[in-house]
Design an enzyme around this catalytic site. Structure first.
Site, mmCIF file in Angstrom:
data_model
loop_
_atom_site.group_PDB
_atom_site.id
_atom_site.type_symbol
_atom_site.label_atom_id
_atom_site.label_comp_id
_atom_site.label_asym_id
_atom_site.label_seq_id
_atom_site.Cartn_x
_atom_site.Cartn_y
_atom_site.Cartn_z
ATOM 1 N N ARG A 196 0.862 -1.194 0.000
ATOM 2 C CA ARG A 196 0.000 0.000 0.000
ATOM 3 C C ARG A 196 0.891 1.235 0.000
ATOM 4 O O ARG A 196 2.078 1.141 0.244
ATOM 5 C CB ARG A 196 -0.895 0.034 1.233
ATOM 6 C CG ARG A 196 -1.854 -1.119 1.249
ATOM 7 C CD ARG A 196 -3.167 -0.773 1.877
ATOM 8 N NE ARG A 196 -4.015 -1.949 1.844
ATOM 9 C CZ ARG A 196 -5.067 -2.134 2.627
ATOM 10 N NH1 ARG A 196 -5.392 -1.219 3.521
ATOM 11 N NH2 ARG A 196 -5.789 -3.221 2.522
ATOM 12 N N HIS A 216 18.599 -5.892 1.195
ATOM 13 C CA HIS A 216 18.964 -6.534 -0.073
ATOM 14 C C HIS A 216 18.172 -5.841 -1.185
ATOM 15 O O HIS A 216 17.117 -6.332 -1.600
ATOM 16 C CB HIS A 216 18.607 -8.016 0.011
ATOM 17 C CG HIS A 216 19.183 -8.852 -1.085
ATOM 18 N ND1 HIS A 216 19.693 -10.119 -0.869
ATOM 19 C CD2 HIS A 216 19.320 -8.642 -2.415
ATOM 20 C CE1 HIS A 216 20.117 -10.630 -2.011
ATOM 21 N NE2 HIS A 216 19.893 -9.759 -2.963
ATOM 22 N N HIS A 228 10.966 -5.225 -2.508
ATOM 23 C CA HIS A 228 10.979 -4.918 -1.066
ATOM 24 C C HIS A 228 11.798 -3.653 -0.812
ATOM 25 O O HIS A 228 11.265 -2.554 -0.946
ATOM 26 C CB HIS A 228 11.357 -6.132 -0.198
ATOM 27 C CG HIS A 228 12.440 -7.014 -0.712
ATOM 28 N ND1 HIS A 228 13.707 -6.585 -0.936
ATOM 29 C CD2 HIS A 228 12.423 -8.338 -1.024
ATOM 30 C CE1 HIS A 228 14.439 -7.591 -1.355
ATOM 31 N NE2 HIS A 228 13.687 -8.669 -1.437
ATOM 32 N N GLU A 260 23.392 -6.243 0.886
ATOM 33 C CA GLU A 260 23.716 -7.438 0.119
ATOM 34 C C GLU A 260 23.058 -7.367 -1.251
ATOM 35 O O GLU A 260 22.010 -6.737 -1.428
ATOM 36 C CB GLU A 260 23.282 -8.704 0.881
ATOM 37 C CG GLU A 260 21.845 -8.674 1.309
ATOM 38 C CD GLU A 260 21.407 -9.880 2.126
ATOM 39 O OE1 GLU A 260 22.195 -10.380 2.948
ATOM 40 O OE2 GLU A 260 20.271 -10.312 1.932
ATOM 41 N N HIS A 283 20.503 -17.397 5.926
ATOM 42 C CA HIS A 283 19.409 -17.921 5.105
ATOM 43 C C HIS A 283 18.653 -19.000 5.854
ATOM 44 O O HIS A 283 19.217 -20.031 6.202
ATOM 45 C CB HIS A 283 19.851 -18.464 3.743
ATOM 46 C CG HIS A 283 18.842 -18.089 2.688
ATOM 47 N ND1 HIS A 283 17.645 -18.726 2.585
ATOM 48 C CD2 HIS A 283 18.830 -17.097 1.780
ATOM 49 C CE1 HIS A 283 16.949 -18.147 1.620
ATOM 50 N NE2 HIS A 283 17.630 -17.148 1.127
ATOM 51 N N GLY A 287 16.253 -12.698 8.375
ATOM 52 C CA GLY A 287 15.111 -11.870 7.998
ATOM 53 C C GLY A 287 13.790 -12.594 8.069
ATOM 54 O O GLY A 287 12.973 -12.350 8.954
HETATM 55 N N1 PXP Z 1 21.864 -13.700 3.409
HETATM 56 C C1 PXP Z 1 21.590 -13.421 2.118
HETATM 57 C C2 PXP Z 1 22.729 -13.243 1.176
HETATM 58 C C3 PXP Z 1 20.269 -13.284 1.666
HETATM 59 O O1 PXP Z 1 20.022 -13.012 0.383
HETATM 60 C C4 PXP Z 1 19.217 -13.407 2.605
HETATM 61 C C5 PXP Z 1 17.809 -13.203 2.149
HETATM 62 O O2 PXP Z 1 17.655 -11.885 1.707
HETATM 63 C C6 PXP Z 1 19.555 -13.689 3.933
HETATM 64 C C7 PXP Z 1 20.877 -13.851 4.297
HETATM 65 C C8 PXP Z 1 18.513 -13.817 4.999
HETATM 66 O O3 PXP Z 1 17.750 -14.952 4.757
HETATM 67 P P1 PXP Z 1 16.388 -15.164 5.536
HETATM 68 O O4 PXP Z 1 15.452 -14.088 5.075
HETATM 69 O O5 PXP Z 1 15.959 -16.542 5.120
HETATM 70 O O6 PXP Z 1 16.695 -15.063 6.997
#
Ligand code: PXP
Length: 246
Positions: free
Chosen positions: A18, A43, A50, A70, A198, A220
């Site tokens: 929104r 990112h 986003h 990143e 990740h 994240g």
């Molecule tokens: N590291 C990198 C390089 C990523 O691209 C991401 C996702 O944007 C993350 C860490 C964080 O991953 P998650 O959102 O699964 O915690």
């Protein structure tokens, strides 16, 4: 203690549905920092689904903690997206995590393959380091590749932990943990710092940081999801408690 950098992409993803600046990315980042997070990660992607370039500028002005940007250094300009490197050159974050993701990719799903021609990547690493930006390369837990990363002059590697998270869910955590511990050791012996990220979550993080010397985790998706139940500050504190116990 392993440091926690909170990735606020998913706050921006919700905000972008929104035109109300709700939820506010800056407010979310401020709450994370107030709760004790050591850093904030973003990112920015070419499709701007986003984090947008303006978010990066505003966060950079606001933050006094570590700022980690990143993304793919080769992502070119697209519409109002100026390209990854122009954003980084303007903002000069504390750390830049280079990721080989394709434009429009749902999420990063593999580390760099450094077997081919790496001259352009090496030049980018040098440029970043000359700007006093710490460089981290997103890598699979493969020693041979990590040695290549060291030769390119990176400061750190970020181990791609989605396979670890999957193994955790399948009850096969020990074998996966051993693989990541070996990779971390290879990196450390090559003089590199080790980050990880990740699909790390409140459930699987404690086991992962049994690996010695992990400097930083960036988290994240799970953290924001858990915050829907627990609140953002309480969730960040729960992560910090896990990290402090190791
Ligand atoms: N590291 C990198 C390089 C990523 O691209 C991401 C996702 O944007 C993350 C860490 C964080 O991953 P998650 O959102 O699964 O915690």
């Amino acid at each position: 203690m392993t440091r926690l950098s909170v990735n606020v992409n998913k706050v921006a993803l919700l905000r972008n549905t929104r035109n109300l600046n709700l939820p506010s990315v800056l407010r979310a980042a401020a709450l994370c920092v107030e709760a004790g997070a050591h850093g904030i990660t973003v990112h920015p992607r070419p499709d701007q689904r986003h984090i947008r370039p303006a978010d990066v500028d505003e966060l950079s002005e606001m933050l006094s903690v570590e700022f980690n940007i990143e993304g793919n250094p080769f992502s070119p300009p697209a519409g109002s997206y100026p390209g990854f490197m122009p954003i980084v050159r303007r903002v000069k974050p504390t750390q830049c995590t280079l990721v080989p993701d394709a434009p429009g990719q749902v999420t990063s799903d593999h580390g760099w393959n450094l077997r081919g021609d790496t001259r352009k990547l090496k030049d980018i690493i040098k440029e970043l380091r000359d700007m006093n930006i710490r460089v981290s390369l997103f890598m699979d837990p493969v020693c041979e590749q990590i040695h290549q990363a060291a030769e390119l002059g990176t400061n750190r590697v970020e181990l791609y932990t989605e396979p670890y998270a999957r193994a955790f869910n399948l009850g096969q955590v020990e074998a996966s943990l051993a693989e990541y511990a070996r990779a971390a050791q290879c990196a450390q012996e090559a003089g590199l710092g080790v980050n990880a990220g990740h699909d790390l979550s409140l459930k699987n993080l404690g086991k992962f940081v049994e690996i010695p010397g992990i400097l930083e985790v960036s988290i994240g998706h799970a953290l924001i999801a858990e915050a829907l139940e627990m609140g953002l500050a309480a969730t960040v504190k729960a992560y910090l408690k896990i990290l402090a116990a190791h």
